[in-house]
Design a protein around this motif. Structure first.
Motif, PDB file in Angstrom:
ATOM      1  N   TRP A  46      14.217 -43.217  15.726  1.00  0.00           N
ATOM      2  CA  TRP A  46      15.008 -42.196  15.037  1.00  0.00           C
ATOM      3  C   TRP A  46      15.184 -42.553  13.570  1.00  0.00           C
ATOM      4  O   TRP A  46      15.581 -43.660  13.223  1.00  0.00           O
ATOM      5  N   ASP A  47      14.896 -41.598  12.684  1.00  0.00           N
ATOM      6  CA  ASP A  47      15.102 -41.765  11.248  1.00  0.00           C
ATOM      7  C   ASP A  47      16.428 -41.102  10.885  1.00  0.00           C
ATOM      8  O   ASP A  47      16.513 -39.878  10.835  1.00  0.00           O
ATOM      9  N   GLU A  48      17.439 -41.898  10.659  1.00  0.00           N
ATOM     10  CA  GLU A  48      18.790 -41.397  10.422  1.00  0.00           C
ATOM     11  C   GLU A  48      18.887 -40.600   9.131  1.00  0.00           C
ATOM     12  O   GLU A  48      19.591 -39.598   9.057  1.00  0.00           O
ATOM     13  N   ASP A  49      18.183 -41.041   8.099  1.00  0.00           N
ATOM     14  CA  ASP A  49      18.263 -40.366   6.802  1.00  0.00           C
ATOM     15  C   ASP A  49      17.668 -38.960   6.840  1.00  0.00           C
ATOM     16  O   ASP A  49      18.246 -38.016   6.304  1.00  0.00           O
ATOM     17  N   CYS A  52      15.101 -36.940  11.876  1.00  0.00           N
ATOM     18  CA  CYS A  52      13.921 -36.591  12.670  1.00  0.00           C
ATOM     19  C   CYS A  52      13.342 -37.853  13.299  1.00  0.00           C
ATOM     20  O   CYS A  52      13.823 -38.955  13.083  1.00  0.00           O
ATOM     21  N   ILE A  53      12.287 -37.658  14.083  1.00  0.00           N
ATOM     22  CA  ILE A  53      11.600 -38.754  14.741  1.00  0.00           C
ATOM     23  C   ILE A  53      10.639 -39.405  13.750  1.00  0.00           C
ATOM     24  O   ILE A  53       9.955 -38.714  12.999  1.00  0.00           O
ATOM     25  N   LYS A  54      10.574 -40.728  13.763  1.00  0.00           N
ATOM     26  CA  LYS A  54       9.671 -41.448  12.870  1.00  0.00           C
ATOM     27  C   LYS A  54       8.215 -41.208  13.262  1.00  0.00           C
ATOM     28  O   LYS A  54       7.898 -40.944  14.418  1.00  0.00           O
ATOM     29  N   LYS A  55       7.327 -41.327  12.295  1.00  0.00           N
ATOM     30  CA  LYS A  55       5.891 -41.124  12.522  1.00  0.00           C
ATOM     31  C   LYS A  55       5.301 -42.180  13.455  1.00  0.00           C
ATOM     32  O   LYS A  55       4.227 -41.969  14.019  1.00  0.00           O
ATOM     33  N   PHE A  63       7.968 -33.643  19.070  1.00  0.00           N
ATOM     34  CA  PHE A  63       9.422 -33.771  19.093  1.00  0.00           C
ATOM     35  C   PHE A  63      10.063 -33.152  17.859  1.00  0.00           C
ATOM     36  O   PHE A  63      11.076 -32.466  17.949  1.00  0.00           O
ATOM     37  N   ASN A  64       9.492 -33.389  16.686  1.00  0.00           N
ATOM     38  CA  ASN A  64      10.045 -32.814  15.463  1.00  0.00           C
ATOM     39  C   ASN A  64       9.918 -31.295  15.455  1.00  0.00           C
ATOM     40  O   ASN A  64      10.800 -30.595  14.959  1.00  0.00           O
TER      41      ASN A  64
END
Length: 101
Positions: A46-49, A52-55, A63-64
């Motif tokens: 998980w990318d909090e900033d 979305c879901i990280k690459k 998922f995104n």
């Protein structure tokens, strides 16, 4: 009628068996909050900033796309409620989104 919605993960709901957390849409109106779970994922992806879901996740595109679709549907429902001038709380919005009667 000011609503806000954003995508978050709920770390307090972490599964002890699978080590996954739910990715949720948060709906806030007048300090009342409700959540709609979209799916579950390992928190390391998980990318909090960016929200979305990280690459690095193998299915990040799917998922995104799912996150974007759910958020667009939620914003559409909120816009329709604003146009109809109905005064509805968070519970009514949650029921409408989850197709409850």
């Amino acid at each position: 009628m000011n609503y806000s919605c954003k995508v978050i993960i709920r770390l307090e709901k972490k599964s002890k068996v699978t080590n996954e957390v739910p990715v949720c849409l948060t709906i806030i109106k007048e300090r009342q909050t409700t959540y709609k779970t979209i799916f579950k994922i390992n928190p390391e992806y998980w990318d909090e900033d960016k929200g979305c879901i990280k690459k690095s996740h193998p299915n990040s595109n799917e998922f995104n796309a799912s996150i974007s679709k759910e958020k667009a549907e939620l914003e559409k429902e909120i816009l329709l409620l604003n146009l109809s001038q109905e005064t509805q709380g968070v519970t009514a919005i949650r029921n409408k989104i989850q197709q409850r009667t």
